[in-house]
Scaffold this motif. Structure first.
Motif, PDB file in Angstrom:
ATOM      1  N   TRP A 104       0.832  -1.216   0.000  1.00 38.98           N
ATOM      2  CA  TRP A 104       0.000   0.000   0.000  1.00 38.98           C
ATOM      3  C   TRP A 104       0.862   1.260   0.000  1.00 38.98           C
ATOM      4  CZ3 TRP A 104      -0.036   3.666   3.938  1.00 38.98           C
ATOM      5  CH2 TRP A 104      -1.032   4.635   3.869  1.00 38.98           C
ATOM      6  N   GLU A 105       1.902   1.283   0.851  1.00 39.98           N
ATOM      7  CA  GLU A 105       2.759   2.466   0.931  1.00 39.98           C
ATOM      8  C   GLU A 105       3.449   2.729  -0.412  1.00 39.98           C
ATOM      9  OE1 GLU A 105       5.798   2.239   3.886  1.00 39.98           O
ATOM     10  OE2 GLU A 105       6.311   4.366   3.750  1.00 39.98           O
ATOM     11  N   SER A 106       3.935   1.653  -1.047  1.00 34.07           N
ATOM     12  CA  SER A 106       4.591   1.806  -2.343  1.00 34.07           C
ATOM     13  C   SER A 106       3.604   2.317  -3.397  1.00 34.07           C
ATOM     14  CB  SER A 106       5.174   0.454  -2.776  1.00 34.07           C
ATOM     15  OG  SER A 106       5.678   0.538  -4.087  1.00 34.07           O
ATOM     16  N   ALA A 107       2.386   1.781  -3.389  1.00 30.68           N
ATOM     17  CA  ALA A 107       1.381   2.202  -4.377  1.00 30.68           C
ATOM     18  C   ALA A 107       1.000   3.663  -4.186  1.00 30.68           C
ATOM     19  CB  ALA A 107       0.144   1.301  -4.250  1.00 30.68           C
ATOM     20  N   CYS A 108       0.890   4.105  -2.930  1.00 31.27           N
ATOM     21  CA  CYS A 108       0.552   5.515  -2.663  1.00 31.27           C
ATOM     22  C   CYS A 108       1.637   6.439  -3.231  1.00 31.27           C
ATOM     23  CB  CYS A 108       0.392   5.746  -1.164  1.00 31.27           C
ATOM     24  SG  CYS A 108      -1.086   5.022  -0.444  1.00 31.27           S
ATOM     25  N   ARG A 109       2.887   6.091  -2.993  1.00 33.51           N
ATOM     26  CA  ARG A 109       3.980   6.953  -3.462  1.00 33.51           C
ATOM     27  C   ARG A 109       4.008   6.980  -4.985  1.00 33.51           C
ATOM     28  NH1 ARG A 109       6.349   8.438   1.026  1.00 33.51           N
ATOM     29  NH2 ARG A 109       6.582   7.001   2.780  1.00 33.51           N
ATOM     30  N   GLN A 110       3.752   5.833  -5.620  1.00 28.65           N
ATOM     31  CA  GLN A 110       3.728   5.810  -7.083  1.00 28.65           C
ATOM     32  C   GLN A 110       2.580   6.655  -7.643  1.00 28.65           C
ATOM     33  OE1 GLN A 110       3.856   1.815  -8.674  1.00 28.65           O
ATOM     34  NE2 GLN A 110       5.487   1.196  -7.274  1.00 28.65           N
ATOM     35  N   ALA A 111       1.489   6.771  -6.863  1.00 28.92           N
ATOM     36  CA  ALA A 111       0.346   7.593  -7.300  1.00 28.92           C
ATOM     37  C   ALA A 111       0.550   9.074  -6.988  1.00 28.92           C
ATOM     38  CB  ALA A 111      -0.929   7.092  -6.618  1.00 28.92           C
ATOM     39  N   GLY A 112       1.671   9.401  -6.365  1.00 23.51           N
ATOM     40  CA  GLY A 112       1.951  10.809  -6.063  1.00 23.51           C
ATOM     41  C   GLY A 112       1.307  11.302  -4.781  1.00 23.51           C
ATOM     42  N   ILE A 113       0.983  10.379  -3.870  1.00 23.01           N
ATOM     43  CA  ILE A 113       0.329  10.757  -2.613  1.00 23.01           C
ATOM     44  C   ILE A 113       1.363  10.724  -1.492  1.00 23.01           C
ATOM     45  CG2 ILE A 113      -1.551  10.241  -1.017  1.00 23.01           C
ATOM     46  CD1 ILE A 113      -2.773   8.522  -3.317  1.00 23.01           C
ATOM     47  N   GLU A 114       1.458  11.804  -0.750  1.00 26.06           N
ATOM     48  CA  GLU A 114       2.406  11.875   0.367  1.00 26.06           C
ATOM     49  C   GLU A 114       1.878  11.062   1.548  1.00 26.06           C
ATOM     50  OE1 GLU A 114       3.444  15.810   1.452  1.00 26.06           O
ATOM     51  OE2 GLU A 114       4.155  16.372  -0.548  1.00 26.06           O
ATOM     52  N   VAL A 115       2.659  10.080   1.987  1.00 27.42           N
ATOM     53  CA  VAL A 115       2.318   9.320   3.187  1.00 27.42           C
ATOM     54  C   VAL A 115       3.531   9.325   4.112  1.00 27.42           C
ATOM     55  CG1 VAL A 115       0.657   7.842   2.015  1.00 27.42           C
ATOM     56  CG2 VAL A 115       3.036   7.124   2.161  1.00 27.42           C
ATOM     57  N   GLU A 116       3.267   9.372   5.397  1.00 29.00           N
ATOM     58  CA  GLU A 116       4.368   9.412   6.375  1.00 29.00           C
ATOM     59  C   GLU A 116       4.046   8.480   7.538  1.00 29.00           C
ATOM     60  OE1 GLU A 116       4.865  13.177   8.212  1.00 29.00           O
ATOM     61  OE2 GLU A 116       6.625  12.578   9.381  1.00 29.00           O
ATOM     62  N   GLU A 117       4.929   7.542   7.809  1.00 29.44           N
ATOM     63  CA  GLU A 117       4.683   6.658   8.952  1.00 29.44           C
ATOM     64  C   GLU A 117       4.876   7.451  10.246  1.00 29.44           C
ATOM     65  OE1 GLU A 117       6.592   2.882   8.849  1.00 29.44           O
ATOM     66  OE2 GLU A 117       5.348   2.147  10.524  1.00 29.44           O
ATOM     67  N   VAL A 118       3.943   7.267  11.163  1.00 31.69           N
ATOM     68  CA  VAL A 118       3.973   8.012  12.428  1.00 31.69           C
ATOM     69  C   VAL A 118       3.924   7.029  13.593  1.00 31.69           C
ATOM     70  CG1 VAL A 118       2.971  10.137  11.517  1.00 31.69           C
ATOM     71  CG2 VAL A 118       1.458   8.310  12.263  1.00 31.69           C
ATOM     72  N   ASP A 119       4.337   7.503  14.743  1.00 28.86           N
ATOM     73  CA  ASP A 119       4.416   6.674  15.949  1.00 28.86           C
ATOM     74  C   ASP A 119       2.995   6.364  16.457  1.00 28.86           C
ATOM     75  OD1 ASP A 119       4.901   5.469  18.324  1.00 28.86           O
ATOM     76  OD2 ASP A 119       5.794   7.232  19.302  1.00 28.86           O
ATOM     77  N   PRO A 120       2.618   5.079  16.561  1.00 27.88           N
ATOM     78  CA  PRO A 120       1.269   4.751  17.071  1.00 27.88           C
ATOM     79  C   PRO A 120       0.984   5.352  18.446  1.00 27.88           C
ATOM     80  CG  PRO A 120       2.279   2.813  16.086  1.00 27.88           C
ATOM     81  CD  PRO A 120       3.350   3.870  16.138  1.00 27.88           C
TER      82      PRO A 120
END
Length: 535
Positions: A104-120
């Motif tokens: 999912w994270e890889s697909a988001c970045r390929q679609a040009g969507i900024e995602v950032e993992e955050v501390d739960p």
């Protein structure tokens, strides 16, 4: 019979239909919208109010994901009063497939969507209601959006460019000659007034009713009617939109809207596009899934439940249903597809991409009319910025909080409501404390030529949409209704219809605190006011 003539008739008063109307009008094309009920009475107001970042579709449909993030950014820019920049989260639990997060994270970045993992742990400090079992969390650019405001803002903008709209007007026939569209016949469902409207192009943007509209021309459009049920809670349970990090399914999105939160949704094929009655089993199923993200979900009061019907498109209708069907849109040129010139259908899609869908439909219509003026809807705001002096005048008559909420709701109409209250100080009083709706705002809505029921007032102002669900503001509005000739004769019936529709959404969640609220409402209207004996 009233005779009208325009270049384009648009059928459907949701986000896409009003978006098309606005787009056409901005290109200088004469256009008229026909809607069988009030604007935004269908799918455009019966969803969870999520302005998608596209992350939900990134794995399965990358093209749709890219469209979502592009339109997300455009709508933030052109309609800031309709969008709450909440931000969003995708959270994973131990039982979710860990490998899906990487994909999912890889697909988001390929679609040009900024995602950032955050501390739960940090996520839980900001959203204490969330489960302590969250293993991973990602921040995404999701937002909350008000469907009512977007639709009405589209219409107001379109009218400034000369467009017209007929609400409560049902299409009765599509006229054609030599395989070309020549006009339509329609009827006002409230007055019986008949219309004959000449046009060169007819755009079918009727959402779940698109198949029925196409059938009037003797054509078939494969629309799968997919009901989604949602629950509204009387609390802002989370500060950001919260999605479950796994393949899309039922009950995996929480969306905060002002003081409330909406949990959704389900996916159930139905036969009737008007079948938006939620069932208690659907509610119980949603709660069971929702508890996995918010364990103490049962501690919060449920205000109501509601449902909308998604118009999913498949060329062959029986090839799939529900979650297996793409959420992307289809633009059908019936001249190429069926040999009928002048008829266009736009079906499927999501609220987030309504502007893009409108642009593509308007491009096709303009081409058929030989007009080359480009689309401008991505760059021009839906309404002009509110002059600071009007906001200050609003604060003086309504108070700070009510003035700000009214300014967000009303956009260009805010100045007229403030002026009304300044001229009639008694109209500055607040009728609906939940949503801070003033009498002046209700009077402004009642005076509009598109208001025919108390439900229309609700959709324009949010009267009765707060935590009391109209228990107190409904009877306060009764005296005002009686002053308007359009409502005077049957104002008690208008109130009864309004309460009945509120009751429809409360019935499937009648337990705990909401049952106590319903008993209070029953005591006020049936015992104190004796409405059962008056009707």
């Amino acid at each position: 019979m009233q005779k009208l003539s325009v270049q384009v008739v648009v059928v459907g008063g949701g986000a896409t239909g009003t978006g098309i109307l606005r787009d056409l009008a901005m290109r200088g094309i004469s256009a008229l919208l026909v809607e069988q009920g009030d604007l935004a009475h269908g799918t455009s107001s019966r969803f969870h109010g999520l302005l998608h970042s596209g992350c939900r579709y990134a794995v399965k449909d990358p093209a749709a994901a890219r469209e979502c993030i592009e339109e997300n950014m455009i709508l933030r820019r052109i309609a800031p009063n309709c969008v709450e920049i909440t931000g969003g989260l995708f959270v994973q639990l131990p039982e979710d497939d860990p490998a899906y997060a990487e994909e999912w994270e890889s697909a988001c970045r390929q679609a040009g969507i900024e995602v950032e993992e955050v501390d739960p742990a940090a996520v839980r400090r900001q959203n204490p209601a969330l489960s302590p079992r969250i293993t991973r969390a990602f921040a995404v650019p999701d937002c909350a959006v008000d469907g009512f405001r977007v639709v009405w803002s589209n219409l107001h903008s379109a009218r400034r460019y000369g467009a017209r709209a007929l609400t409560y007007t049902r299409l009765k026939a599509i006229e054609q000659q030599n395989s070309c569209i020549t006009g339509v016949r329609a009827e006002n469902v409230l007055t019986g007034e008949q219309y004959h409207i000449e046009c060169q192009v007819l755009i079918n943007a009727a959402g779940p009713w698109a198949g029925e509209v196409a059938a009037l021309a003797g054509l078939e459009v494969g629309v799968i009617k997919d009901k989604g049920t949602l629950i509204a809670f009387n609390h802002r349970l989370v500060q950001q939109v919260v999605n479950r990090l796994r393949p899309p399914g039922d009950g995996d999105i929480f969306v905060p809207h002002g003081p409330i939160t909406i949990l959704g949704t389900t996916s159930l094929p139905v036969e009737n596009p008007a079948d938006n009655r939620p069932q208690q089993k659907e509610v119980l199923d949603l709660l069971a899934i929702g508890r996995e993200i918010i364990p103490d979900l049962d501690e919060y009061r449920l205000i109501r439940t509601f449902a909308g019907v998604r118009p999913l498109y498949q060329e062959v209708p029986l090839a799939g249903s529900g979650r297996s069907v793409s959420r992307n849109y289809a633009l059908l040129d019936h001249q190429q597809r069926d040999g009928l010139a002048g008829l266009i259908s736009i079906v499927g899609g999501k609220f987030t991409t309504f502007r893009l869908m409108a642009e593509k439909a308007a491009d096709l219509a303009a081409g058929k009319l030989g007009i080359s003026r480009p689309c401008r809807t991505a760059g021009e705001p839906l309404f002009d910025p509110l002059p600071p002096e009007w906001l200050e005048r609003g604060r003086k008559v309504f108070g700070v909080a009510a003035a700000h909420k009214a300014a967000e709701r009303l956009g260009d109409d805010f100045a007229a409501v403030v002026a009304r209250a300044e001229q009639n100080p008694e109209q500055a009083r607040i009728l609906c404390e939940c949503e801070l709706v003033s009498q002046a705002e209700v009077e402004q809505a009642l005076a509009a030529d598109t208001t025919f029921t108390l439900g229309d007032v609700r959709r324009k102002t949010r009267l009765g949409m707060g935590t009391c669900q109209g228990t107190f503001c409904s009877y306060r509005s009764l005296g005002i209704l009686s002053r308007y000739p359009r409502f005077a004769a049957d104002h008690r019936q208008y109130l009864a219809d309004f309460l009945q529709k509120r009751w429809k959404g409360m019935r499937p969640v009648l337990w705990g605190q909401q049952l106590r609220e319903a008993q209070l409402s029953t005591a006020i209207y049936s015992a104190l006011f004796g409405m059962e004996r008056m009707l």
